[in-house]
Design an enzyme around this catalytic site. Structure first.
Site, PDB file in Angstrom:
ATOM      1  N   SER A 168      -9.425   1.562   3.118  1.00  0.00           N
ATOM      2  CA  SER A 168      -8.580   2.311   2.273  1.00  0.00           C
ATOM      3  C   SER A 168      -7.544   1.590   1.668  1.00  0.00           C
ATOM      4  CB  SER A 168      -7.871   3.581   3.106  1.00  0.00           C
ATOM      5  OG  SER A 168      -7.122   2.840   4.128  1.00  0.00           O
ATOM      6  N   LYS A 207       0.710  -1.344   0.085  1.00  0.00           N
ATOM      7  CA  LYS A 207      -0.158   0.083  -0.018  1.00  0.00           C
ATOM      8  C   LYS A 207       0.885   1.225   0.012  1.00  0.00           C
ATOM      9  CE  LYS A 207      -3.936   1.823   2.763  1.00  0.00           C
ATOM     10  NZ  LYS A 207      -4.639   1.681   3.880  1.00  0.00           N
ATOM     11  N   SER A 214      -9.917  -0.632   7.268  1.00  0.00           N
ATOM     12  CA  SER A 214      -9.164  -0.336   6.043  1.00  0.00           C
ATOM     13  C   SER A 214      -8.443  -1.692   5.606  1.00  0.00           C
ATOM     14  CB  SER A 214      -8.093   0.658   6.311  1.00  0.00           C
ATOM     15  OG  SER A 214      -8.828   1.802   6.481  1.00  0.00           O
TER      16      SER A 214
END
Length: 559
Positions: free
Chosen positions: A250, A170, A274
């Site tokens: 996210s 990420k 997330s």
């Protein structure tokens, strides 16, 4: 005369070299397209958060991402790719390692296989998920070096199972050699050293393949906006239904890239949902560890109280392997712990017998979700003891203030300690708000209501501490009332439905594919346990996955 001739030759050679370099630079792998038709088609989407304003990033040139490795990737023929497909696609780490051990596969071809898939799908505007936003230009060379080590007799016995496995990260996780943007244009030039967990991955031999998109600032920027959108990377799309289903967030790119088999596994981060949300939405296995099990040093923060990285994988076995490869005590993370997580790496070898499981089912979910209800019945039939219960009502007042005040303080520390002021011009949330406001169409098309809320939050330090104590107590009451009374191993939830309670309680949660709705949208079963019970959750999860293998690769990303 000879001097003049020599000079002429040098000039001509230089000109030829410059012409060759120019030709290399002129390789066009990707052409921007007009996404207005797709935006218009989504204008009436029943999910308001999927009524996009744009899909394609206005600042990211995919040619800059993909050109450096194009020469390497182009050497892998379609025929070779097809030969590799059954050995790698949807296979777990130990199967892949066995192919390498027995000489059917090399680390180099493993890396090239995943790069080939990324180039195949991400450079095609009809199939792109807008998920891979950076690639490690040295990854093929690094894979070759591992092959050389194998030839020299480095034994598998001394290698962690993650050794040589290509991993995606990420893009809020600091990684040397690639920018760490958190999806923000303000950080698009952010050059950093490796975060602690990346150091651990590299120490254990993992290959960092690249970085993936995310909801900008880990979905703590705009309010009611699409998940998976960032000004830097554009709108991430779900492989099970591009522009039909949400990606979750996210850690949107981490979920979509694993679902599409762009890497062996990916790393996400979670503050509240997330990891659980995008794992569930993309039919992959995601684990949000107990706070402190994994280091947060070198990760763009929301909240030092609630943040944690975690593994996102295609199966439970790989999840345990990736989690164990990131473990380690970090003296620079104030909540980092050690010696409290035995059995994680070996957890998949010892699945918990169903007859030994005591699990809690939430009555409201039994009444409202038929897939959950059927799953509970299946678990009972398999021999698990299931206690149906109604959690007590507890207040979550003040939750937003934890995020507001923590991010206001923690982001300032991250920027001070990690960024080069010559490359990153912001030093605070206030700076970021001002920076974004100067070009709202490109930088904040969905506004920055949550950032503005951070600036207006007047909670004092004393009030914040009281909120944290109270919410942790409430979160634990939510789960512990039934867990203590009935001696439960875990509480069963859906997707990220109870992520907020698990977040404030600082409890671990493991989500595993549970099936698909009639629409084709993935849905997952989430196991929530007490602190430091990761190994136990993985053992239970392995039994569930073995008995009820629900994950099916997306039909559009099978070849």
């Amino acid at each position: 005369m000879k001097k003049h001739l020599l000079l002429l030759v040098i000039i001509m050679l230089s000109a030829c070299k410059n012409e060759q370099d120019t030709k290399k630079e002129e390789v066009i792998l990707w052409t921007p397209y007009n996404d207005s038709i797709e935006v218009t088609e989504n204008a009436d989407h029943e999910n308001g958060r999927m009524q996009y304003k744009l899909i394609q990033s206005k600042v990211l040139d995919k040619n800059e991402v993909f050109t450096p490795l194009y020469e390497e990737v182009s050497k892998l023929t379609e025929a070779t790719y097809k030969e590799l497909l059954p050995m790698i696609l949807e296979q777990d780490i130990l199967v892949i390692r066995n192919h390498i051990k027995e000489g059917r596969l090399t680390y180099e071809n493993l890396v090239l296989f995943y790069l080939y898939r990324i180039y195949k799908y991400e450079l095609n505007n009809a199939t792109t998920l807008n998920t891979v936003i950076a690639l490690n230009k040295d990854v093929v060379a690094q894979a070759r070096e591992l092959d050389k080590q194998n030839e020299m007799g480095v034994t598998a016995q001394i290698q962690h199972p993650i050794f040589g496995m290509p991993i995606l990260l990420k893009d809020n996780i600091n990684t040397l050699g690639m920018k760490t943007t958190a999806g923000s244009i303000a950080l698009m030039d952010n050059e950093v050293d490796d975060s602690f967990i990346v150091q651990q991955l590299k120490y254990n031999g993992a290959l960092i393949l690249g970085k993936v998109n995310l909801s900008e600032w880990a979905y703590f920027l705009c309010s009611g906006c699409p998940v998976g959108y960032s000004a830097y990377g554009g709108q991430t799309l779900n492989p099970y239904g591009r522009r039909i289903f949400e990606t979750g967030g996210s850690s949107s790119g981490s979920g979509t890239s694993v679902a599409a088999n762009y890497a062996v596994a990916a790393v996400g981060t979670e503050t509240s949902g997330s990891i659980l949300s995008p794992s569930s939405q993309n039919s992959v296995v995601g684990l949000k560890p107990t706070i402190g099990v994994l280091s947060r040093s070198g990760i763009v923060p929301i909240s030092s109280t609630l943040d944690t990285p975690g593994p996102m994988t295609k199966n439970v076995k790989d999840n345990a392997i990736l989690l164990s490869a990131m473990l380690g005590y970090d003296e620079f993370d104030s909540v980092s712990v050690e010696d409290v997580y035995p059995g994680i790496l070996s957890s998949y070898l010892h699945p918990t017998p169903f007859l030994e499981m005591r699990l809690g089912a939430i009555k409201e979910l039994m009444e409202t979700d038929s897939i959950y209800q059927q799953t509970i019945e299946d678990l009972k039939e398999a021999g698990a003891t299931i206690i149906e219960f109604t959690p007590p009502e507890v207040s979550m007042d003040g939750f937003l203030s934890i995020l507001n005040i923590d991010m206001r303080n923690d982001l300032k520390k991250y920027l001070k300690n990690n960024t080069d002021p010559e490359l990153v011009k912001i030093t605070s949330i206030k700076d970021a708000v001002t920076f974004n406001a100067t070009d709202s169409l490109v930088r904040i098309p969905y506004g920055q209501a949550l950032f503005e809320g951070i600036l207006s939050d007047s909670t004092t330090a004393e009030e914040l501490e009281a909120i944290k104590v109270n919410l942790q107590k409430n979160g634990r009451t939510f789960f512990d009332t039934a867990m203590n009374k009935y001696k439960l191993d875990a509480v069963l939830s859906i997707n990220n439905y109870h992520a907020g309670y698990a977040a404030v309680a600082k409890y671990p949660a493991l989500t595993i594919p549970m099936g698909y709705k009639t629409s084709g949208e993935p849905i997952s079963l989430t196991f929530i346990g007490k602190p430091y019970s990761e190994a136990n959750l993985l053992r239970i999860g392995k039994s569930y996955e073995d008995k009820f293998p629900k994950r099916v690769i997306s039909a559009d990303y099978q070849n």
